[in-house]
Design an enzyme around this catalytic site. Structure first.
Site, PDB file in Angstrom:
ATOM      1  N   LYS A 107       0.850  -1.202   0.000  1.00  0.00           N
ATOM      2  CA  LYS A 107       0.000   0.000   0.000  1.00  0.00           C
ATOM      3  C   LYS A 107       0.882   1.247   0.000  1.00  0.00           C
ATOM      4  O   LYS A 107       2.074   1.174   0.319  1.00  0.00           O
ATOM      5  CB  LYS A 107      -0.915  -0.025   1.224  1.00  0.00           C
ATOM      6  CG  LYS A 107      -0.165  -0.022   2.561  1.00  0.00           C
ATOM      7  CD  LYS A 107      -1.086  -0.307   3.732  1.00  0.00           C
ATOM      8  CE  LYS A 107      -0.315  -0.360   5.039  1.00  0.00           C
ATOM      9  NZ  LYS A 107      -1.170  -0.842   6.154  1.00  0.00           N
TER      10      LYS A 107
ATOM     11  N   ARG B  20     -10.572  -0.075  14.518  1.00  0.00           N
ATOM     12  CA  ARG B  20     -10.447   0.811  13.355  1.00  0.00           C
ATOM     13  C   ARG B  20     -11.595   0.457  12.404  1.00  0.00           C
ATOM     14  O   ARG B  20     -12.562   1.187  12.319  1.00  0.00           O
ATOM     15  CB  ARG B  20      -9.058   0.644  12.712  1.00  0.00           C
ATOM     16  CG  ARG B  20      -8.807   1.588  11.556  1.00  0.00           C
ATOM     17  CD  ARG B  20      -7.343   1.610  11.125  1.00  0.00           C
ATOM     18  NE  ARG B  20      -6.839   0.320  10.647  1.00  0.00           N
ATOM     19  CZ  ARG B  20      -5.629   0.143  10.142  1.00  0.00           C
ATOM     20  NH1 ARG B  20      -4.794   1.170  10.045  1.00  0.00           N
ATOM     21  NH2 ARG B  20      -5.238  -1.042   9.735  1.00  0.00           N
TER      22      ARG B  20
ATOM     23  N   TYR C 270      15.067  30.434   7.063  1.00  0.00           N
ATOM     24  CA  TYR C 270      13.898  31.179   7.544  1.00  0.00           C
ATOM     25  C   TYR C 270      13.894  31.281   9.056  1.00  0.00           C
ATOM     26  O   TYR C 270      14.143  30.285   9.757  1.00  0.00           O
ATOM     27  CB  TYR C 270      12.622  30.460   7.118  1.00  0.00           C
ATOM     28  CG  TYR C 270      12.338  30.523   5.637  1.00  0.00           C
ATOM     29  CD1 TYR C 270      12.244  31.738   4.971  1.00  0.00           C
ATOM     30  CD2 TYR C 270      12.141  29.351   4.913  1.00  0.00           C
ATOM     31  CE1 TYR C 270      11.961  31.787   3.612  1.00  0.00           C
ATOM     32  CE2 TYR C 270      11.855  29.387   3.566  1.00  0.00           C
ATOM     33  CZ  TYR C 270      11.763  30.609   2.915  1.00  0.00           C
ATOM     34  OH  TYR C 270      11.490  30.629   1.587  1.00  0.00           O
TER      35      TYR C 270
ATOM     36  N   MET D  45      11.172  24.289   1.827  1.00  0.00           N
ATOM     37  CA  MET D  45      10.381  23.371   1.007  1.00  0.00           C
ATOM     38  C   MET D  45      11.257  22.569   0.034  1.00  0.00           C
ATOM     39  O   MET D  45      11.030  21.387  -0.187  1.00  0.00           O
ATOM     40  CB  MET D  45       9.311  24.150   0.225  1.00  0.00           C
ATOM     41  CG  MET D  45       8.297  23.249  -0.478  1.00  0.00           C
ATOM     42  SD  MET D  45       7.067  24.139  -1.432  1.00  0.00           S
ATOM     43  CE  MET D  45       6.185  25.012  -0.156  1.00  0.00           C
TER      44      MET D  45
HETATM   45  C1  LIG Z   1      -0.428  -1.850   6.834  1.00  0.00           C
HETATM   46  C2  LIG Z   1      -1.030  -3.093   7.283  1.00  0.00           C
HETATM   47  C3  LIG Z   1      -0.258  -4.266   7.453  1.00  0.00           C
HETATM   48  C4  LIG Z   1       1.255  -4.249   7.369  1.00  0.00           C
HETATM   49  O1  LIG Z   1       1.768  -3.782   8.585  1.00  0.00           O
HETATM   50  P1  LIG Z   1       3.354  -3.749   8.875  1.00  0.00           P
HETATM   51  O2  LIG Z   1       3.421  -3.311  10.285  1.00  0.00           O
HETATM   52  O3  LIG Z   1       3.902  -2.745   7.936  1.00  0.00           O
HETATM   53  O4  LIG Z   1       3.869  -5.106   8.625  1.00  0.00           O
HETATM   54  C5  LIG Z   1      -0.898  -5.438   7.741  1.00  0.00           C
HETATM   55  N1  LIG Z   1      -2.242  -5.469   7.889  1.00  0.00           N
HETATM   56  C6  LIG Z   1      -3.014  -4.371   7.775  1.00  0.00           C
HETATM   57  C7  LIG Z   1      -4.470  -4.465   7.965  1.00  0.00           C
HETATM   58  C8  LIG Z   1      -2.435  -3.149   7.488  1.00  0.00           C
HETATM   59  O5  LIG Z   1      -3.200  -2.058   7.408  1.00  0.00           O
END
Ligand SMILES: *Cc1c(COP(=O)(O)O)cnc(C)c1O
Length: 374
Positions: free
Chosen positions: A34, A135, A264, A313
């Protein structure tokens, strides 16, 4: 040539995935790519991970799955959150394994699956149970009803039931065992209702490495495949090879007299006559603004020099000292090794009071990713 670049060692990704596969066997490894592979480039990382033994990929959002398919990847791709209703068709077109946990989305995916041409393969569903992360996910008490709803759709297959750990990177805390207990109870309820769950998965990197009971059939590893421990200085018992090297070239070097303010706000003043080097990389590229005032070092000519003044930046300033032999065009390394010195995403994370995930994900779009196979 780009002003700043991130060399991504696909060899290191492969080594990390091989080590994980060996450690978690007989469980399989799902490489989590991701957020553009945690900033490393999703398609090249995915290819390297699959080549090294991962059998699954996971992404957070539908367009990320579409991008993997556009990149020619045919391995199973798990979507880690429910698609939005208006993304269901795109998700099915990308042939994702879809996470579901609400009856409305199960109905929507069931309808969309039925609307596809005859002979389309069933859509693979992974039901998500919330065992304590709070979550997303269904309450454990709702899982049997949700599973029955999936099974009532001939176009849907119930492939997995899964959950996610909240504190697996803190091995002494009791919540992970409690989450596993709730997950087990959920599986028991489903079995008692005559529902078969072919695939069980729970573990992120921390759980996979530190809680063997969480490995089940598949582990979803992100941060570890990028060569980073889930928490700074967490002993994971596995050598992880650093993957990213963030570098640029010195763009300008000039002498600055004692007592002059830099950048800055003039929050830093030189304590002596010195030489200041400017690097064409800034907070838009992922160099957090606070790293300047925290005196984070960079590597030039194999030596460590502190950033001085606020990160801007597009540029940062580095105090290379009155006698340094630093020239415009010299390579400067912000993350990674140069000579015998090394700076890791963990180093930044500790200084900033954050986690390495945020450091690598922040590397900006202007930074050219260069994927190195060897
Ligand atoms: C991002 C994520 C992972 C991977 O987590 P890591 O700590 O990077 O290994 C696994 N499961 C879910 C649901 C996630 O959102």
């Amino acid at each position: 040539m780009a002003r700043a670049w991130a060399d991504i060692s696909l060899e290191a990704v492969g080594a990390n995935v091989r080590a994980l596969c060996e450690r978690v066997a007989p469980a399989s490894v799902c490489a989590v790519v991701k957020a553009d592979g945690y900033g490393h480039g999703a398609v090249p990382v995915a290819r390297a991970a699959l080549g090294a033994g991962a059998t699954w990929l996971a992404v957070a959002q539908v367009p990320e799955a579409t991008a993997l398919r556009a990149g020619g990847i045919v391995a199973p791709v798990l979507l880690l959150s429910e698609p939005r209703p208006d993304e269901v068709d795109e998700a099915l077109a990308a042939r994702v394994d879809v996470t579901l946990h609400t009856d409305s989305l199960i109905a929507a995916v069931g309808r969309a699956a039925a609307d596809r041409p005859d002979g389309s393969p069933p859509v693979q569903v992974h039901l998500k149970v919330d065992t304590g992360m709070h979550r997303v996910g269904a309450a454990p008490a709702d899982m049997v009803a949700l599973a029955r709803q999936v099974l009532a759709h001939p176009e849907l297959d119930l492939r997995a039931v899964w959950t996610h750990c909240a504190v697996a990177d803190e091995p002494t805390r009791p919540e992970t065992a409690m989450q596993l207990e709730r997950y087990e109870a959920c599986l028991t309820d489903l079995a008692a209702a005559g529902i078969t769950v072919p695939l069980r998965h729970v573990a992120n990197s921390a759980a996979a490495l530190l809680h063997p009971a969480s490995r089940y059939d598949l582990v979803r590893c992100g941060i570890a495949i990028y060569g980073i421990a889930p928490a700074p200085s967490l002993a994971v018992g596995l050598p992880l090879a650093p993957v990213v090297r963030l570098a640029t070239e010195v763009s300008f070097v000039k002498p600055v007299a004692q007592g002059e303010g830099i950048s800055y706000g003039h929050r830093f003043h030189t304590e002596r006559d010195t030489v200041i080097a400017t690097l064409p990389i800034g907070y838009a590229d992922g160099v957090f603004r606070r790293l300047g005032e925290l005196g984070q070092e960079v590597l030039i000519g194999g030596r460590r020099y502190p950033m001085v003044g606020a990160v801007t930046m597009d540029q940062i300033m580095v105090d290379v000292g009155p006698h340094a032999e630093v020239r415009a065009g010299d390579e400067a390394v912000l993350l990674g090794t140069q000579g015998d010195e090394q700076i890791s995403p963990e180093d930044w994370a500790v200084r900033l009071g954050t986690i390495s995930y945020e450091v690598v994900c922040a590397i900006g779009a202007r930074v050219e990713r260069r994927h190195l196979s060897s």
